[in-house]
Design an enzyme around this catalytic site. Structure first.
Site, PDB file in Angstrom:
ATOM      1  N   HIS A 117     138.567  49.952  17.766  1.00 31.97           N
ATOM      2  CA  HIS A 117     137.250  49.775  18.373  1.00 31.97           C
ATOM      3  C   HIS A 117     136.270  50.847  17.904  1.00 31.97           C
ATOM      4  O   HIS A 117     135.117  50.554  17.601  1.00 31.97           O
ATOM      5  CB  HIS A 117     137.390  49.824  19.891  1.00 31.97           C
ATOM      6  CG  HIS A 117     136.137  49.477  20.623  1.00 31.97           C
ATOM      7  ND1 HIS A 117     135.579  48.214  20.585  1.00 31.97           N
ATOM      8  CD2 HIS A 117     135.312  50.216  21.419  1.00 31.97           C
ATOM      9  CE1 HIS A 117     134.477  48.191  21.315  1.00 31.97           C
ATOM     10  NE2 HIS A 117     134.295  49.392  21.835  1.00 31.97           N
ATOM     11  N   SER A 162     129.628  47.966  20.419  1.00 30.06           N
ATOM     12  CA  SER A 162     130.219  47.632  21.712  1.00 30.06           C
ATOM     13  C   SER A 162     129.142  47.163  22.692  1.00 30.06           C
ATOM     14  O   SER A 162     128.463  46.169  22.440  1.00 30.06           O
ATOM     15  CB  SER A 162     130.994  48.845  22.235  1.00 30.06           C
ATOM     16  OG  SER A 162     131.874  48.481  23.268  1.00 30.06           O
ATOM     17  N   ASP A 207     141.230  45.960  17.386  1.00 32.98           N
ATOM     18  CA  ASP A 207     140.384  46.448  18.468  1.00 32.98           C
ATOM     19  C   ASP A 207     141.092  46.208  19.799  1.00 32.98           C
ATOM     20  O   ASP A 207     141.282  45.063  20.203  1.00 32.98           O
ATOM     21  CB  ASP A 207     139.034  45.724  18.433  1.00 32.98           C
ATOM     22  CG  ASP A 207     138.000  46.332  19.345  1.00 32.98           C
ATOM     23  OD1 ASP A 207     138.372  46.811  20.432  1.00 32.98           O
ATOM     24  OD2 ASP A 207     136.804  46.316  18.985  1.00 32.98           O
TER      25      ASP A 207
END
Length: 273
Positions: free
Chosen positions: A253, A95, A224
């Protein structure tokens, strides 16, 4: 587990375990090095040296009043990797950590980095604009800012549901995973977390992606709900000189935690290739 005092006085907490080729892990917002537990144990047992740090303002690192943007994040990593003398290293970012990785590799990684891995990562750029019409509207990030500022305790609990895909049919919700996410988030500075939202949503990594020469593995879940994969992983892989893309139907995610066996296997294969 130790701390390094950087040139500006910031103390960066880090874990450094094992021996062999170094693998350094870069966590997402608003978490800490603890988010990599499943990867640290796996790669330690496979004979690698594993390093994971808490970004400034996050976890057990200093709660600074400044430096909560990608240029400083990457510079902090450069100081840490130089101190630890990491060479032939593999840098893995999830991320926000994926943005940190590609900026570090491009700007500071020469002669130190062998490969990189971007997992559910924010590059090339998240926010919607004329140049990025498929991006996420700024209003979404404004809401995250407002919730972090005014409702952080509850917001962090609620965010774990889409983060791990627990709102999908058939998902097996694990309360311990949700609590661990909340625990990590609440350890950090509200100021750092608030300012990092701009860093992960508005920083443009396009030129970093174009410039990096080392092999880069891009992993992204097709379900995601935090960083949409078509505007992130797919575009990043196309910009890279030496990129490989793997997408996973149905993965969320937070797949390094919920789908650790699959993710770890694919990373190991990439490192050994």
């Amino acid at each position: 587990m130790s701390k390094l005092k950087l040139k500006d006085g910031t103390e960066i907490f880090y874990k450094d375990l094992g021996a062999g080729q170094p693998i350094m892990f870069h966590h997402g917002w608003p978490l800490s090095a603890d988010d990599w537990d499943a990867q640290i144990m796996f790669f330690l047992r496979e004979g690698y040296r594993v390093i994971a740090h808490d970004r400034r303002g996050h976890g057990r690192s200093s709660q600074t009043t400044s430096g909560h943007e990608m240029e400083t994040y990457a510079a902090d990593v450069a100081e840490l990797t130089e101190f630890l003398d990491l060479k032939d290293a593999v840098h893995i970012g999830h991320s926000t950590g994926g943005g940190e990785v590609i900026r570090y590799v491009n700007k500071y990684g020469k002669d130190r980095v062998a490969k990189a891995v971007l997992i559910s990562a924010v590059p090339p750029v998240m926010v919607k604009s004329a140049a990025n019409p498929d991006g996420v509207p700024i209003e979404v990030f404004d809401n995250i800012r407002n919730e972090t500022l005014t409702n952080r305790q509850q917001f962090y609990i609620d965010l774990t549901i889409p983060f791990y895909g627990y709102n999908r049919e058939g998902a097996v919700e694990k309360e311990g995973i949700r609590r661990n996410w909340w625990r990590q988030g609440m350890m950090g500075s509200i100021l750092a977390h608030y300012e990092c939202i701009k860093a992960f949503s508005e920083t443009d990594f396009t030129e970093d992606l174009k410039t990096v020469d080392v092999p880069v593995l891009v992993l992204h879940g097709e379900d995601d709900q935090i960083v949409p994969y078509q505007n992130a992983g797919v575009k990043s892989a196309k910009l890279l000189k030496n990129g490989k893309l793997i997408t996973y139907p149905g993965f969320p995610h937070g797949m390094p935690t919920t789908e650790a066996a699959t993710i770890n296997k694919d990373i190991l294969e990439f490192i050994r290739s």
